[in-house]
Design an enzyme around this catalytic site. Structure first.
Site, PDB file in Angstrom:
ATOM      1  N   GLY A 239       0.859  -1.298  -0.119  1.00 42.42           N
ATOM      2  CA  GLY A 239      -0.044   0.142  -0.080  1.00 42.42           C
ATOM      3  C   GLY A 239       0.814   1.183   0.110  1.00 42.42           C
ATOM      4  O   GLY A 239       1.998   1.169  -0.408  1.00 42.42           O
ATOM      5  N   ILE A 240       0.214   2.437   0.183  1.00 39.33           N
ATOM      6  CA  ILE A 240       1.101   3.902   0.376  1.00 39.33           C
ATOM      7  C   ILE A 240       1.532   4.082   1.858  1.00 39.33           C
ATOM      8  O   ILE A 240       0.829   3.624   2.850  1.00 39.33           O
ATOM      9  CB  ILE A 240      -0.118   4.749  -0.220  1.00 39.33           C
TER      10      ILE A 240
ATOM     11  N   GLY B 138       4.970   5.393   4.470  1.00 37.07           N
ATOM     12  CA  GLY B 138       6.031   5.167   4.776  1.00 37.07           C
ATOM     13  C   GLY B 138       6.532   3.764   4.968  1.00 37.07           C
ATOM     14  O   GLY B 138       7.765   3.461   4.699  1.00 37.07           O
TER      15      GLY B 138
ATOM     16  N   GLU C  31      -3.576  -4.218  -5.467  1.00 36.24           N
ATOM     17  CA  GLU C  31      -4.579  -3.568  -6.134  1.00 36.24           C
ATOM     18  C   GLU C  31      -4.112  -2.383  -6.333  1.00 36.24           C
ATOM     19  O   GLU C  31      -4.494  -1.471  -7.430  1.00 36.24           O
ATOM     20  CB  GLU C  31      -5.713  -3.100  -4.917  1.00 36.24           C
TER      21      GLU C  31
ATOM     22  N   GLY D 193      -9.291  -2.942  -0.390  1.00 32.27           N
ATOM     23  CA  GLY D 193      -8.875  -4.361  -0.431  1.00 32.27           C
ATOM     24  C   GLY D 193      -8.349  -4.819   0.675  1.00 32.27           C
ATOM     25  O   GLY D 193      -7.898  -6.005   0.511  1.00 32.27           O
TER      26      GLY D 193
END
Length: 452
Positions: A221-222, A224, A246, A344
């Site tokens: 995912g996004i 740090g 995803e 997701g």
């Protein structure tokens, strides 16, 4: 002039002309994430005095949503989002945004089966038309094709500066299926800055990286911590990593350029980096553009539990807000305040565990700060009003800076002991006392080893 160019010219209108098709009471669907329509949104907002009870659905808008901000009393528009962005959260705090709960994987089938409110008008940002008459959905595929099939009117907002994402499947719509074309805002996609990794992020990332093997297939995912995982993997000796995710984020580009990602060991979509949307910086968007190493698919493919599990060693890495001693995960709200959405997380946690050699990680710092107060993220029970994103039955690995534990197959007293062992030491005694009150602590639990 080709037949498609002639048709393009006939369907080309201004944004103000296009939005005249919207009637009071309609549901309007926007494209999402980095592709929230701007010209059409602004034009629709300008019609507010003519319209009443128009419902808009989007996902995680990166741009201010004019239909919401220009109608603070909600006399004309009601804005809804399937996954809250920072902008959506601010609108929610003003009473101007509402959440649409759901599993990301189910979005297309919900639209096609009428289980979501069927959009009357779809407003989608795309690339310019190609020589064969197709508009590409760029970095936000997800359920765009389903919207085109079900909406009575399809309006395309062309942006010349968005990347063309190769399929995959269902990544385009043909001009014959489009009702109006607007040559809209041509600003480059908004870049999402990389969040610097904290020392806690680095520790958590190191605990995850040691669980990853050659040939593993990644979902990141996004944030740090995922970027730190990517950096550590790029510096490791691992090879032949694959991607089935995803979201495609900048960490994947770094891994690809370091030669770590080949996709050679994937069981499906070999050599392809599979995703349904992308969000990041210019380097990411430039990398994706017309790149045959990448393949964008609708979300009912990328997030299908069955599809996810077909790749061996699928790794799922997601964040959480808090976890209780039963193992229930809240990843999307603080009490009743919606922060994000299920997205997701359920799909990939469920799918990765079913992959041969797969592992699903839920990661979080052991503590959080709310104003001046420091609090444990491992709690006896989820904060009242908090949303359960993952039931305790699907959770596998939980990771904090104090360690990682696997909850699969464990009884309630074992779960309590394991989770307390990775809580911040300052909170372990109190968590033990609460576990005793909750009847999930036995005389055989390792009390002394958990304290201090």
């Amino acid at each position: 002039m080709s037949i498609y160019q002639e048709e393009y010219k006939r369907k080309l209108v201004t944004a103000d002309e296009a939005v005249k098709v919207v009637k009071s009471g309609d549901w309007v669907a926007y494209s999402h994430f980095a592709l929230t329509p701007r010209s059409l949104d602004e034009a629709l907002a300008r019609r507010k005095d003519e319209l009443f009870n128009v419902k808009i659905r989007s996902v995680s808008s990166i741009h201010p949503v004019k239909v919401a901000t220009e109608d603070p009393n909600q006399e004309h528009f009601i804005y809804n989002s399937g996954f809250f962005s920072g902008i959506d959260r601010k609108l929610q705090d003003q009473g101007l945004a509402y959440h649409i709960p759901g599993l990301y994987a189910e979005s297309p089938v919900n639209i096609r089966n009428g289980q979501s409110d069927t959009p009357v008008v779809a407003m989608l940002v795309t690339t310019p038309m190609d020589e064969n008459g197709f508009f590409n959905f760029s970095v936000s595929c997800s359920y765009a094709r389903a919207l085109c099939e079900m909406a009575q009117t399809v309006i395309i907002e062309v942006n010349e500066n968005v990347p063309r994402c190769l399929g995959g499947d269902q990544e385009c719509v043909h001009i014959s299926e489009v009702d109006y074309i607007v040559e809209g805002n041509n600003e480059p996609l908004v870049e999402i800055p990389t969040i610097p990794a904290t020392e806690v992020d680095k520790k958590i990332a190191s605990l995850i990286v040691e669980e990853i093997e050659d040939g593993a297939c990644l979902q990141l995912g996004i944030g740090g911590m995922p970027n730190t995982v990517g950096q550590m993997l790029a510096e490791s000796d691992l090879k032949d990593l694959g991607v089935h995710s995803e979201m495609l984020c900048g960490a994947f580009v770094d891994l690809y350029e370091a030669g770590k990602i080949t996709g050679a060991k994937k069981n499906i979509d070999r050599f392809k980096m599979v995703f349904t949307f992308a969000l990041g910086n210019k380097k990411l968007y430039d990398f994706i553009h017309n790149n045959p190493a990448c393949a964008i698919y609708p979300v009912d493919y990328t997030n299908s539990v069955e599809v996810i599990s077909r790749n061996d060693k699928q790794i799922s890495i997601n964040n959480a807000i808090e976890i209780d001693l039963f193992g229930q995960i809240c990843s999307e709200s603080v009490g009743t305040r919606q922060i994000s959405g299920t997205g997701g997380q359920f799909d990939f946690t469920f799918g990765a565990v079913r992959s041969r050699g797969g592992k699903a990680f839920i990661c979080m710092s052991s503590t959080k700060k709310i104003k001046e107060n420091t609090m444990s993220r491992i709690v006896p029970t989820i904060t009242p009003g908090g949303i359960i994103t993952l039931p305790r039955t699907v959770v596998q690995y939980v990771v904090t800076e104090f360690g990682k534990v696997n909850l699969k197959g464990k009884s309630t007293w074992q779960r309590a002991e394991l989770l307390i062992s990775i809580a911040h030491p300052d909170y372990r005694d109190e968590l033990i006392k609460e576990a005793e009150k909750m009847k999930i602590w036995t005389r055989t639990n390792k009390r002394l080893s958990l304290v201090g």
